[in-house]
Write an enzyme that holds these catalytic residues in place. Structure first.
Site, mmCIF file in Angstrom:
data_model
loop_
_atom_site.group_PDB
_atom_site.id
_atom_site.type_symbol
_atom_site.label_atom_id
_atom_site.label_comp_id
_atom_site.label_asym_id
_atom_site.label_seq_id
_atom_site.Cartn_x
_atom_site.Cartn_y
_atom_site.Cartn_z
ATOM 1 N N LEU A 101 98.489 46.781 -72.998
ATOM 2 C CA LEU A 101 97.399 47.688 -72.659
ATOM 3 C C LEU A 101 97.875 48.769 -71.690
ATOM 4 C CD1 LEU A 101 94.384 45.269 -72.294
ATOM 5 C CD2 LEU A 101 94.981 46.752 -74.204
ATOM 6 N N SER A 110 89.083 29.069 -74.108
ATOM 7 C CA SER A 110 88.211 29.837 -73.224
ATOM 8 C C SER A 110 87.540 28.951 -72.186
ATOM 9 C CB SER A 110 87.151 30.555 -74.044
ATOM 10 O OG SER A 110 86.176 31.048 -73.179
ATOM 11 N N ARG A 150 88.785 28.275 -61.107
ATOM 12 C CA ARG A 150 89.960 27.837 -61.864
ATOM 13 C C ARG A 150 90.948 27.015 -61.044
ATOM 14 N NH1 ARG A 150 91.629 33.362 -65.195
ATOM 15 N NH2 ARG A 150 89.832 33.323 -66.583
ATOM 16 N N GLU A 164 100.226 44.101 -65.558
ATOM 17 C CA GLU A 164 100.554 42.824 -64.926
ATOM 18 C C GLU A 164 101.903 42.885 -64.203
ATOM 19 O OE1 GLU A 164 99.889 39.436 -67.495
ATOM 20 O OE2 GLU A 164 100.776 38.053 -66.037
ATOM 21 N N ARG A 170 93.070 36.162 -59.608
ATOM 22 C CA ARG A 170 92.452 37.200 -60.417
ATOM 23 C C ARG A 170 91.184 36.665 -61.068
ATOM 24 N NH1 ARG A 170 92.264 38.034 -65.692
ATOM 25 N NH2 ARG A 170 93.936 36.645 -66.342
ATOM 26 N N LEU A 183 92.626 42.802 -68.220
ATOM 27 C CA LEU A 183 92.504 43.827 -69.255
ATOM 28 C C LEU A 183 91.997 45.108 -68.622
ATOM 29 C CD1 LEU A 183 90.965 41.733 -72.175
ATOM 30 C CD2 LEU A 183 93.348 42.189 -71.647
HETATM 31 C C1 LIG Z 1 96.158 33.576 -73.524
HETATM 32 C C2 LIG Z 1 95.764 34.644 -72.567
HETATM 33 C C3 LIG Z 1 94.440 35.056 -72.486
HETATM 34 C C4 LIG Z 1 94.051 36.061 -71.610
HETATM 35 N N1 LIG Z 1 92.745 36.426 -71.580
HETATM 36 C C5 LIG Z 1 92.367 37.425 -70.750
HETATM 37 C C6 LIG Z 1 91.017 37.862 -70.730
HETATM 38 O O1 LIG Z 1 90.157 37.345 -71.445
HETATM 39 N N2 LIG Z 1 90.681 38.884 -69.915
HETATM 40 C C7 LIG Z 1 91.603 39.492 -69.128
HETATM 41 O O2 LIG Z 1 91.240 40.432 -68.442
HETATM 42 N N3 LIG Z 1 92.896 39.100 -69.142
HETATM 43 C C8 LIG Z 1 93.304 38.089 -69.916
HETATM 44 N N4 LIG Z 1 94.619 37.685 -69.919
HETATM 45 C C9 LIG Z 1 95.614 38.421 -69.134
HETATM 46 C C10 LIG Z 1 96.013 39.727 -69.818
HETATM 47 O O3 LIG Z 1 96.072 39.537 -71.203
HETATM 48 C C11 LIG Z 1 97.354 40.284 -69.390
HETATM 49 O O4 LIG Z 1 97.466 40.231 -68.042
HETATM 50 C C12 LIG Z 1 97.525 41.731 -69.791
HETATM 51 O O5 LIG Z 1 97.276 41.865 -71.165
HETATM 52 C C13 LIG Z 1 98.888 42.283 -69.478
HETATM 53 O O6 LIG Z 1 99.043 43.554 -70.066
HETATM 54 P P1 LIG Z 1 100.297 44.462 -69.796
HETATM 55 O O7 LIG Z 1 100.057 45.729 -70.529
HETATM 56 O O8 LIG Z 1 100.552 44.558 -68.365
HETATM 57 O O9 LIG Z 1 101.547 43.714 -70.408
HETATM 58 P P2 LIG Z 1 101.829 43.012 -71.816
HETATM 59 O O10 LIG Z 1 100.700 43.095 -72.726
HETATM 60 O O11 LIG Z 1 102.390 41.679 -71.491
HETATM 61 O O12 LIG Z 1 102.953 43.899 -72.461
HETATM 62 C C14 LIG Z 1 104.274 43.872 -72.040
HETATM 63 C C15 LIG Z 1 105.044 44.865 -72.868
HETATM 64 O O13 LIG Z 1 106.299 45.078 -72.293
HETATM 65 C C16 LIG Z 1 107.308 45.012 -73.247
HETATM 66 N N5 LIG Z 1 108.510 44.567 -72.564
HETATM 67 C C17 LIG Z 1 108.633 43.578 -71.658
HETATM 68 N N6 LIG Z 1 109.898 43.517 -71.231
HETATM 69 C C18 LIG Z 1 110.571 44.486 -71.866
HETATM 70 C C19 LIG Z 1 111.923 44.928 -71.840
HETATM 71 N N7 LIG Z 1 112.821 44.374 -71.050
HETATM 72 N N8 LIG Z 1 112.271 45.945 -72.639
HETATM 73 C C20 LIG Z 1 111.368 46.551 -73.460
HETATM 74 N N9 LIG Z 1 110.090 46.166 -73.500
HETATM 75 C C21 LIG Z 1 109.701 45.159 -72.716
HETATM 76 C C22 LIG Z 1 106.787 44.098 -74.288
HETATM 77 O O14 LIG Z 1 107.407 44.380 -75.514
HETATM 78 C C23 LIG Z 1 105.310 44.438 -74.290
HETATM 79 O O15 LIG Z 1 105.120 45.540 -75.139
HETATM 80 C C24 LIG Z 1 95.011 36.671 -70.782
HETATM 81 C C25 LIG Z 1 96.339 36.256 -70.846
HETATM 82 C C26 LIG Z 1 96.709 35.232 -71.707
HETATM 83 C C27 LIG Z 1 98.114 34.755 -71.696
#
Ligand SMILES: Cc1cc2nc3c(=O)[nH]c(=O)nc-3n(C[C@H](O)[C@H](O)[C@H](O)COP(=O)(O)OP(=O)(O)OC[C@H]3O[C@@H](n4cnc5c(N)ncnc54)[C@H](O)[C@@H]3O)c2cc1C
Ligand code: HEM
Ligand code: SF4
Ligand code: FES
Lengths: 674, 247, 214
Positions: free
Chosen positions: A75, A316, A363, A462, A472, A478
């Protein structure tokens, strides 16, 4: 909040902490304090508006000349790539998956918070702000959190415009639910697949820019090094995971949106390939790592079924609304069919210990108590390792009270998922659940502009530490990812880019050559150790150590032991690793090995951070800091600060920089659930 | 339980591949299919043979990374993803053939891993709603009828795994394409670009080398998200409307 | 493809209706054949309607076969490396047999036209005669030959299969099957049309064999 007064944000409400304990003595070096030089002052509600105005603009004609590298397409990354592309910058986007759409954000289930107050139930930007600071146990920076709450409403507008199919009521308007124990309904959702729908919205917006030529998408590319020239971030070294080629990508600014590092625990709800490499490489180049020990453990996951287990699946939290959690009173009953255990032999421990909140305690408490009863030998389910790790989540009462159909309507897809994974039918047999690592609040240190202490390196989502403090709220990750990506970063980065385009850097610059050489050497090293053990086996071992000693409950002796064990593991890794195959094709063992190497170093730092923080706070419990009746005890006087760690070199010790947390808009309070 | 695995191994995109046979003991029914492959890979690593490459990430059935043709069925015998398939769906002593998706639009990269970037390019051609950040109106200013919003959601659950292509005797990606057309076409926000979207996406689909649809229905049977065949009907209808309107 | 296919469906339905007149006796059948030739007179010349129909059907056939060939070639190019094991689990046999069935039909159509429309070979007595005057006789004589009947019946099986999937497929192609219910209906229509048309056509030769028609 009832009874508390609204503070305007003009006068400090607490004084700076002074740490008297020094548990981590001998493991670290004390560094200078940091002040977030970018943080605005003034009335809390005006800070972001003012700052947005103060930030300089970039001439549209110049934007095309400015290259922005964004690592990550979750995201945070995809939203930023789309927005920066629309603005006309030259964006290069990287992810290790085969498509940007597969980033780990896709897995988020529950929903996304926004202070829309569509339900007219008393929600407001201030209330979302307040709840988030309180939920984070007063360990987050208030200006950041207020901004997050403020932009939350625009996120929903943006997503709806992109075609995100949020749940709607019969009138066709957006529906909300209450989530994670808060008293207002502010969570927007798309059945149990909110993360997926939000990410697809951001992904499509990004692909639109790819078609427009403003964004170049590098999939199956892994960033393995940050290029820092004269103290400024100027690019990355990435490996093309298909051809194995090591590539140099230079830019005016680098954004890391590489997600969280929960996989340091081996078993977690994170995607299998989520890793810390991008962040850790930046850390080794000088970026501070903040509060690395802050981990969130989610109480309702499907328990481990055997030694081969590769990941854990979250279910959930809403299940706790109707399910009752229990374990047998007597150990002898643990392997019995739960339906044969009479009511008087069951211990509904949460209802017993916390009569007011019962099964709906936060939690961290639900998780810790589950661990306690299992440690006592009263866990249920298969014996994995030395004991049973699981507690029952029983719907028998709910089925009797509401009828099976009503329960089915509410939880149908979750029950199906449970049955698919465990082969047990939860309508008949109580579910088994166990806590699992779910999210990390810690991450790279950033200022109010989301810029790390390395100029030109921004960190979002994150991967940064910024908004959630020590814990959190549900549905807020999200929100943060999209807030950072769509609205915050594009507005703060322009102040930095207004000075650009910067003097071009040549690929032959010594700093670039060195970064590239380091990566090549490391790849060769991993391939040539020629030991006996797979990277996965080291990872598993690291996970055991982290879970045991740096998981839900931490203690001084445990953490010291863990640090020793991790150091031994690191030595073993670099002498006994076996990676087969070559560097010239896809080599998943090689990718894994690089990631595990970084996890091992991170694990050590997490333990040092946990050791230093002699307080129970947010998601974690320090055995040495509890009330008389065994509840978490926070120490604001000593620890109301952000612990930002600087890499101390291969042989040196990490350097601790403290950023004091001073609140001007909320007063710190201890939580109590009894 | 014990299994005999016949697995496609191919060193690189250009290399000649072949089926290799492996025996695996001590497989537990509780394992997922991918965990079973993990165990095999660990054994191969111990024995000095390079582990098998296969794509996976979330292992929760949502990211769409995993993509195995298991005994002639995309994602195996259950309606789910390869990662959510468990070994209790197989019998002791069974021989299981595992192959990569076969589609010339999805070239094999190594072993069981294929390149599905064709799907990204189809989305680039028009699988979006143009709404620049910051330009959006208040979310509730445009109500979307609940029925339509639900249908949009149901088909928006497509994970882009490519099982539909893998299963289709014609190698067509019409189910994937139809799901996106229907998702965006059902929403009020998707109307302005509705007709240009469908022609552009169909053109890209064909240019990628996917086959044409003859409505056989293997796609929907293989689809882990149970995307129904009616999205293809919708696709055809929208396409016809678009041509009529000169797009 | 769908349009030409639907045209064919219309045609075979009409054609079958005509054939069934055989049960009404020699005179009715021959009158019907004559009527087809006079249809539309005097606005159209004699046999005008028949020729328009023939040209239309031929054009549709060209379109239909061309589309079929293009689709088959695309499918071939879309998967040049075949699976070692591939199961088709949820699709009808008819849907997989469209190409073979279509080819069978094409061969049959050529033969059928030689047999009844252009060549008008009466294999039983070798005479080409003047069947224009008496198509009924030509038909009965031909179906008295077992292998001609066999060819005809095999073609009807192919037709049944083709219609079974083709009806549903064309509804789907035209975008008429937007709901699960519409899809069920279209499938049912395919089954009904297949049975009615192929069954209807087959009744005539069976009738001849059984001596009901002579
Ligand atoms: C099962 C589950 C359910 C969840 N439910 C919720 C919810 O209901 N509500 C909520 O608010 N949050 C929820 N969360 C938390 C939330 O989903 C995450 O914190 C959030 O999506 C993180 O987004 P991000 O964009 O920071 O990173 P991510 O979505 O983790 O994306 C990381 C990106 O970085 C790239 N990347 C990483 N390292 C490298 C590298 N070395 N080189 C190139 N690319 C790299 C990956 O390819 C990926 O594209 C949940 C988490 C989990 C595990
Ligand atoms: C009496 C003769 C015929 C009838 C009634 C008929 C009818 C149909 C119909 C209704 C369809 C479905 C069209 C669509 O889905 O768009 C179809 C498809 C098809 N036809 Fe025919 N057809 C006939 C003859 C032929 C012939 C001679 C061929 C020869 C090559 C042929 C080959 C095909 C093929 C390959 C398809 C598959 C395409 C699809 O399912 O969409 N057909 N036919
Ligand atoms: S339509 Fe189904 S099978 Fe096809 S890509 Fe989407 S989820 Fe996979
Ligand atoms: S690994 Fe994500 S869907 Fe299977």
């Amino acid at each position: 909040m009832a009874g508390s007064t609204l503070h305007d944000g003009l006068t400090p409400l607490n004084s700076a902490p002074t740490q008297t304990s020094d548990d981590a003595h001998g493991y670290y070096v004390k560094g200078d304090k940091i002040v977030d030089t970018a943080a605005p002052t003034g009335p809390i509600a005006d800070r972001w508006t003012t700052r947005r105005f103060e930030n300089r603009l970039v001439n549209p004609a110049n934007r095309r000349k400015l290259t922005v590298i964004i690592v990550g397409t979750g995201l945070a990354g995809a939203a930023a790539a789309a927005t920066m592309g629309e603005a006309g910058y030259k964006v290069k986007s990287f992810c290790y998956q085969d498509s940007p759409r597969r980033a780990h954000s896709i897995a988020a289930q529950g929903g996304i918070n926004a202070a829309k107050n569509y339900k007219e139930d008393g929600d407001s930007v201030f209330r979302l702000f307040y709840d988030t600071v309180k939920g984070g146990d007063y360990r987050s920076r208030e200006s950041n959190v207020y901004r997050l709450a403020e932009v939350s409403t625009s996120i929903i507008d943006q997503c709806v415009a992109q075609g995100v199919p949020f749940a709607r009521d019969y009138g066709g308007l957006l529906d909300n639910r209450s989530f994670g124990g808060v008293q207002v309904s502010r969570t927007f959702y798309a059945r149990g697949q909110t993360g997926q729908q939000l990410l697809i919205g951001a992904y499509q917006a990004m692909e639109r820019q790819v078609a427009a030529g403003t964004v170049e998408s590098y999939t199956r590319h892994e960033m393995l090094e940050l290029i820092v020239v004269d103290g400024v971030a100027r690019g990355i070294i990435a490996r093309d995971l298909v051809s194995g080629e090591i590539e140099t990508h230079l830019a005016d600014v680098v954004v890391l949106a590489s997600g969280g590092y929960g996989n340091v625990f081996y078993l977690s709800t994170n995607a299998m390939n989520s890793n810390v490499t991008a962040a850790w490489r930046a850390h080794r180049k000088g970026a501070y790592m903040a509060n690395p020990c802050y981990t969130q453990i989610h109480p309702t996951c499907i328990p481990v079924a055997g030694e081969y287990q590769s990941k854990l699946t979250l279910m959930s939290e809403s299940l706790r609304n109707d399910g009752r959690i229990w374990v047998p009173k007597n150990r002898e009953d643990c392997d019995k069919d739960p339906r044969d255990i009479p009511e008087e032999d069951r211990d509904y421990y949460l209802e017993r210990i916390y009569p007011a909140f019962g099964n709906l305690v936060p939690r961290d408490i639900a998780s810790r108590q589950a661990k306690n009863v299992c440690d006592e030998g009263r866990g249920v389910g298969p014996v994995v390792g030395d004991f049973r790790r699981g507690v029952y989540l029983d719907f028998a009462d709910a089925i009797e009270r509401l009828g099976e159909d009503a329960v089915r309507e509410k939880y149908d897809n979750l029950f199906d998922m449970y049955e698919r994974i465990t082969g047990e039918n939860p309508y008949q047999v109580p579910m088994r659940i166990y806590p699992a690592v779910h999210y990390v609040m810690g991450g790279l240190w950033v200022d109010y502009h989301l810029q790390s202490n390395i100029p030109g390196l921004f960190v979002t989502g994150e991967a940064n530490f910024s908004d959630h403090g020590a814990n959190r709220l549900g549905a807020s990750a999200l929100m943060q990812g999209l807030a950072d990506g769509y609205f915050v970063l594009p507005n703060t980065i322009r102040d930095y880019l207004a000075d650009g385009p910067f003097a071009p850097v040549d690929e032959s610059h010594p700093a670039v050559v060195e970064a590239r050489q380091d990566v090549e050497d490391r790849v060769q090293k991993l391939l040539s150790i020629n030991g006996k053990r797979s990277a996965d086996s080291f990872h598993k071992e690291l996970g055991h150590i982290m879970w045991e000693y740096c998981g839900m409950e931490r203690s001084e002796p445990g953490l010291r032991k863990a640090i020793d064990m991790i150091r031994e593991l690191k030595a073993a890794f670099w002498s006994d690793l076996r990676v087969l195959g070559s560097a010239e094709t896809i080599n998943q063992s090689l990718e894994k090995a690089g990631r595990v190497a970084d996890f091992i170093e991170l694990g050590e730092l997490m333990c040092i951070d946990a050791l230093n923080r002699r307080e129970s706070c947010g998601g974690h419990f320090r055995a040495e800091s509890q009330t008389d009746d065994g509840e978490a005890l926070r120490h604001d006087d000593e620890f109301a600060y952000v612990a930002a760690w600087e890499w101390g070199g291969e042989e040196g010790q990490p350097v601790l920089h403290k950023e004091d947390l001073i609140y001007t808009a909320v007063e710190m309070k201890q939580r109590s659930y009894k | 339980m014990k299994l005999t695995l016949k697995i496609w191994r191919q060193a690189s995109p250009e290399a000649q591949g072949a089926i290799h046979t492996y025996d695996l003991d001590d497989v537990s029914e509780e394992m997922s299919f991918l965990e079973m492959l993990d165990v095999l890979n660990e054994q191969l690593n111990d024995a000095g043979e390079e582990p098998i490459t296969f794509d996976h990430d979330c292992r929760e059935g949502i990211c769409g990374s995993c993509d195995l043709m298991i005994d002639g069925q995309a994602h195996g015998p259950e309606v789910t993803t390869s990662c959510q398939l468990h070994m209790r769906s197989f019998k002791d002593g069974q021989t299981i053939t595992v192959e990569p998706w076969r589609s010339d639009a999805f070239p094999v990269l190594k072993d069981l891993s294929v390149d599905r970037s064709a799907f990204d390019r189809i989305i680039q051609a028009g699988g979006y709603i143009s709404a620049n950040t910051g330009s959006a109106p208040e979310a509730n200013s445009v109500p979307a009828p609940r029925e339509k919003a639900m249908r949009a959601f149901n088909v928006a659950t497509c994970i882009g795994c490519g099982a539909c292509v893998a299963a289709c005797p014609n190698g067509s990606a019409s189910l994937f394409l139809g799901a996106k057309i229907t998702h965006l076409g059902e929403l009020p926000q998707g109307q302005p670009e509705r007709w240009s979207r469908v022609t552009a996406m169909v053109a890209q689909h064909d240019a990628e080398g996917f086959g044409g649809c003859t409505n056989i229905g293997e796609c929907t049977a293989a689809c882990p998200k149970e995307i129904p065949l009616d999205v293809i009907s919708q696709l055809n209808k929208d396409y016809r409307m678009a041509l009529k309107q000169g797009h | 493809m769908a349009a030409s296919g639907l045209l064919f469906i219309g045609f075979v339905l009409g054609h079958m209706y005509g054939n069934l007149k055989a049960f009404a006796g020699e005179e009715t059948f021959n009158n019907y054949a004559e009527h087809l030739r006079e249809f539309g007179e005097p606005i159209l010349p004699h046999e005008g309607f028949l020729w328009i129909a023939r040209v239309g059907l031929l054009a549709a056939l060209v379109v239909h076969v061309t589309c079929a060939v293009i689709l088959a070639r695309r499918a071939g190019r879309a998967r040049t490396v075949k699976y070692v094991v591939k199961k088709n689990t949820h699709s009808s046999f008819s849907s997989h047999w469209m190409r073979w069935g279509g080819a069978t039909l094409l061969l049959f159509i050529v033969w059928h036209l030689l047999n009844f429309s252009f060549g008008k070979v009466n294999v039983s007595n070798g005479e080409t005669g003047d069947p224009d005057k008496n198509p009924y006789r030509l038909m009965v004589d031909n179906f008295d030959v077992w292998w001609l009947t066999a060819i005809y019946l095999v073609a009807m099986v192919a037709l049944a299969l083709h219609l079974h999937h083709g009806t549903f497929s064309s509804a789907q192609t035209l975008g008429l099957t937007g709901t699960a219910r519409a899809r069920r209906n279209a499938r049912a229509a395919g089954l009904v049309i297949a049975i009615v048309v192929a069954g209807g056509f087959s009744l005539v030769p069976i009738g001849v064999l059984a001596g009901i028609i002579d």
